[in-house]
Scaffold this active site. Structure first.
Site, short mmCIF file in Angstrom:
data_model
loop_
_atom_site.label_atom_id
_atom_site.label_comp_id
_atom_site.label_asym_id
_atom_site.label_seq_id
_atom_site.Cartn_x
_atom_site.Cartn_y
_atom_site.Cartn_z
N HIS A 72 0.84 -1.20 0.00
CA HIS A 72 0.00 0.00 0.00
C HIS A 72 0.87 1.25 0.00
CE1 HIS A 72 -3.87 -1.94 1.83
NE2 HIS A 72 -3.52 -2.45 0.68
N TYR A 201 -9.52 4.84 7.08
CA TYR A 201 -9.85 5.15 8.47
C TYR A 201 -10.95 6.21 8.46
CZ TYR A 201 -5.51 2.81 9.93
OH TYR A 201 -4.53 1.88 10.16
N PRO A 293 -5.49 -0.56 18.43
CA PRO A 293 -5.13 -0.99 17.07
C PRO A 293 -5.10 0.12 16.02
CG PRO A 293 -7.29 -1.85 17.69
CD PRO A 293 -6.72 -1.20 18.91
N TYR A 385 3.18 6.23 10.38
CA TYR A 385 2.40 5.09 9.87
C TYR A 385 3.31 4.02 9.27
CZ TYR A 385 -1.64 2.56 8.27
OH TYR A 385 -2.59 1.58 8.10
P1 RFL Z 1 0.36 -12.72 21.38
O1 RFL Z 1 0.01 -12.75 19.94
O2 RFL Z 1 -0.69 -12.39 22.36
O3 RFL Z 1 1.01 -14.14 21.72
C1 RFL Z 1 1.31 -14.52 23.05
C2 RFL Z 1 1.27 -16.01 23.15
O4 RFL Z 1 1.59 -16.42 24.48
C3 RFL Z 1 0.70 -17.44 24.89
N1 RFL Z 1 0.62 -17.47 26.37
C4 RFL Z 1 1.25 -18.36 27.13
N2 RFL Z 1 2.07 -19.38 26.83
C5 RFL Z 1 2.56 -20.13 27.84
N3 RFL Z 1 2.26 -19.88 29.15
C6 RFL Z 1 1.45 -18.88 29.50
N4 RFL Z 1 1.16 -18.65 30.78
C7 RFL Z 1 0.92 -18.06 28.47
N5 RFL Z 1 0.10 -16.99 28.46
C8 RFL Z 1 -0.07 -16.64 27.18
C9 RFL Z 1 -0.61 -17.07 24.23
O5 RFL Z 1 -1.48 -18.20 24.11
C10 RFL Z 1 -0.13 -16.57 22.88
O6 RFL Z 1 -0.07 -17.59 21.90
O7 RFL Z 1 1.57 -11.69 21.64
P2 RFL Z 1 2.82 -11.33 20.68
O8 RFL Z 1 3.47 -12.56 20.14
O9 RFL Z 1 3.65 -10.35 21.45
O10 RFL Z 1 2.20 -10.61 19.40
C11 RFL Z 1 1.56 -9.36 19.53
C12 RFL Z 1 0.46 -9.21 18.48
O11 RFL Z 1 -0.36 -10.36 18.53
C13 RFL Z 1 -0.38 -7.95 18.69
O12 RFL Z 1 0.44 -6.86 19.05
C14 RFL Z 1 -1.19 -7.54 17.45
O13 RFL Z 1 -2.12 -8.51 17.10
C15 RFL Z 1 -1.91 -6.21 17.68
N6 RFL Z 1 -2.78 -5.82 16.57
C16 RFL Z 1 -2.25 -5.24 15.42
N7 RFL Z 1 -0.91 -5.06 15.33
C17 RFL Z 1 -0.37 -4.55 14.17
O14 RFL Z 1 0.88 -4.39 14.12
N8 RFL Z 1 -1.14 -4.26 13.06
C18 RFL Z 1 -2.49 -4.41 13.09
O15 RFL Z 1 -3.12 -4.19 12.07
C19 RFL Z 1 -3.11 -4.89 14.32
N9 RFL Z 1 -4.43 -5.07 14.39
C20 RFL Z 1 -4.16 -6.01 16.64
C21 RFL Z 1 -4.97 -5.62 15.53
C22 RFL Z 1 -4.76 -6.59 17.77
C23 RFL Z 1 -6.12 -6.78 17.81
N10 RFL Z 1 -6.64 -7.40 18.97
C24 RFL Z 1 -7.77 -8.22 19.03
C25 RFL Z 1 -5.91 -7.40 20.22
C26 RFL Z 1 -6.33 -5.77 15.55
C27 RFL Z 1 -6.92 -6.34 16.70
C28 RFL Z 1 -8.42 -6.44 16.67
C1 PHB Z 2 -6.43 -4.91 10.22
O1 PHB Z 2 -6.33 -5.15 9.01
O2 PHB Z 2 -6.85 -5.76 11.02
C2 PHB Z 2 -6.06 -3.56 10.70
C3 PHB Z 2 -5.60 -2.60 9.81
C4 PHB Z 2 -5.24 -1.35 10.28
C5 PHB Z 2 -5.34 -1.07 11.63
C6 PHB Z 2 -5.79 -2.04 12.52
C7 PHB Z 2 -6.16 -3.30 12.05
O3 PHB Z 2 -4.99 0.16 12.09
#
Ligand code: RFL
Ligand code: PHB
Length: 390
Positions: A72, A201, A293, A385
């Site tokens: 993008h 957005y 997010p 960004y």
């Molecule tokens: P995770 O992915 O939470 O993984 C942690 C892992 O640890 C396990 N765990 C354990 N294992 C052993 N013993 C225990 N006691 C444990 N407790 C937990 C868990 O089961 C899990 O598998 O953390 P990690 O690896 O640091 O990764 C971080 C990312 O997942 C997170 O920052 C992103 O998903 C955030 N996020 C976004 N980030 C972006 O860079 N771009 C995006 O577009 C974006 N969109 C989002 C998002 C997060 C969202 N939600 C729901 C939180 C959109 C959403 C909706």
């Molecule tokens: C997504 O694709 O899930 C997404 C994209 C942009 C954001 C957050 C989530 O800022």
């Protein structure tokens, strides 16, 4: 069992760290509470910064994101019923972001780990960490009714916001937190994205909306909702009606609808734990910090923590230098706080806050107007960004 680095958590942070260490000849074991399928079932991030894509390439798992990731050059802001493109590529001297789902990235890392025969313990229960203040840390867990212990040199706490590692050191942590008075309702659907070449957005009087994508045939959409709403309150029809009402008329007319294949509500929170190192325990990713997010920084921050941590551990083993380990927390936090600032700012700019009255509303409108009409302001948005320099 004995290893050099015990990694807690098989999310993106833990898997990427394991892969980078393995490439450098450093043994590691990952201990994960859930099953692999459960980890893959969590629909989360979608947008990767260039540094994250580069790191995947460095880790030897960059082929698919290069082939299938959608580059993008632009993002779009919708407000007052009008769409405003921000030429992120032009404003940053050629930088881009890539749409590629966290699920796919996790898949690639899991496949690589399995093909290389690297040890991962899934469905480990009662994981505990010990003696990281000294030189001989251990990790204990139960699996299939038996108790196990891993002796290691270092523990990497990659276990997300609800993990055990930060919890274990909670008396030594300073926490900074902001909870927002709304959530995001997200829908995944197998239809072509309404805006395939730009994430949109939207700020409307009905609240925030976001149009994103996972591929040319799979879309990801979000709308701001009350945080205590239940998914059951939102039929697909209600979701599509609400999304369309928050977009400009032209885009709204182009939205292709379909049955949702995933629907969930996520709360929005900003959180930082300081420091990120405790003796031989290092926190990385969501274990140490959360961003709302808006701006897509969470996964990208996790990747840069892992870049710093893997570099520091490699330096420790190869060069017998602890300089990188000693500055790990400080280097990460410097970058983390900039991403916290950006995510908080973009969240404040794009959402409707229940308690904001007339003055706050007009200030938000003025800032949006300034943002799209000032090259300096657009550049500041674009720079953040695509990701600030390491
Ligand atoms: P995770 O992915 O939470 O993984 C942690 C892992 O640890 C396990 N765990 C354990 N294992 C052993 N013993 C225990 N006691 C444990 N407790 C937990 C868990 O089961 C899990 O598998 O953390 P990690 O690896 O640091 O990764 C971080 C990312 O997942 C997170 O920052 C992103 O998903 C955030 N996020 C976004 N980030 C972006 O860079 N771009 C995006 O577009 C974006 N969109 C989002 C998002 C997060 C969202 N939600 C729901 C939180 C959109 C959403 C909706
Ligand atoms: C997504 O694709 O899930 C997404 C994209 C942009 C954001 C957050 C989530 O800022």
């Amino acid at each position: 069992m004995r290893t050099q680095v015990a990694i807690i958590g098989a999310g993106p942070s833990g898997l990427l760290l394991g892969q980078l260490l393995h490439k450098a000849g450093i043994d590691n074991v990952i201990v994960e509470r859930q099953s692999g399928d459960y980890v893959l079932g969590r629909i989360r991030a979608g947008i990767l910064e260039q540094v994250t894509v580069d790191l995947l390439r460095e880790a030897g798992v960059g082929q698919r994101v290069e082939r299938e990731g959608i580059v993008h050059h632009t993002i779009e802001l919708v407000f007052g019923g009008v769409r405003h493109p921000i030429d992120v590529h032009g404003l940053t001297g050629g930088k881009v972001v890539t749409a590629y789902g966290q699920t796919e990235l996790t898949h690639d890392l899991m496949d690589a780990r399995r093909e290389q025969g690297l040890p991962t313990v899934y469905e480990a229960s009662n994981v505990t960490i010990h003696d990281f203040d000294g030189t001989r840390p251990t990790v204990r867990y139960q699996k299939d009714g038996a108790s196990h212990e891993i002796a290691c040199d270092f523990i990497a706490g990659c276990d997300g916001f609800h993990g055990v590692c930060r919890q274990t050191v909670k008396d030594s942590v300073q926490e900074f937190e902001k909870v927002y008075p709304f959530g995001w309702l997200g829908v995944l659907v197998d239809v072509p994205p309404v805006s395939p070449h730009a994430i949109v957005y939207g700020n409307s009087e009905r609240g925030f909306s976001l149009c994103s994508m996972r591929s040319m045939t799979r879309s990801r959409y979000y709308v701001q909702c009350p945080v205590d709403d239940k998914v059951a309150d939102w039929s697909d029809q209600r979701f599509w009606d609400e999304l369309r009402r928050r977009l400009d008329p032209e885009l709204a007319a182009r939205v292709v609808t379909g049955p949702s294949i995933e629907k969930s509500i996520a709360p929005l929170r900003s959180f930082v734990a300081e420091p990120m190192r405790f003796g031989r325990l290092f926190l990385a990713g969501d274990a140490a910090h959360i961003v709302p997010p808006t701006g897509a920084k969470g996964l990208n921050l996790a990747a840069t923590d892992v870049k710093y941590l893997s570099g520091a551990l490699i330096e420790h083993y190869r060069e017998k230098s602890d300089a990188g380990l000693d500055t790990y927390s400080q280097r990460c936090l410097r970058r983390v706080w900039k991403a916290e600032r950006f995510s908080w700012w973009l969240t404040s700019l794009m959402h409707r806050f229940p308690d904001t009255e007339g003055f706050g509303q007009r200030v938000q409108e003025a800032e949006l107007d300034y943002l799209v009409n000032s090259r300096a302001a657009s550049t500041a948005l674009a720079e953040n960004y695509v990701g600030l320099p390491l």
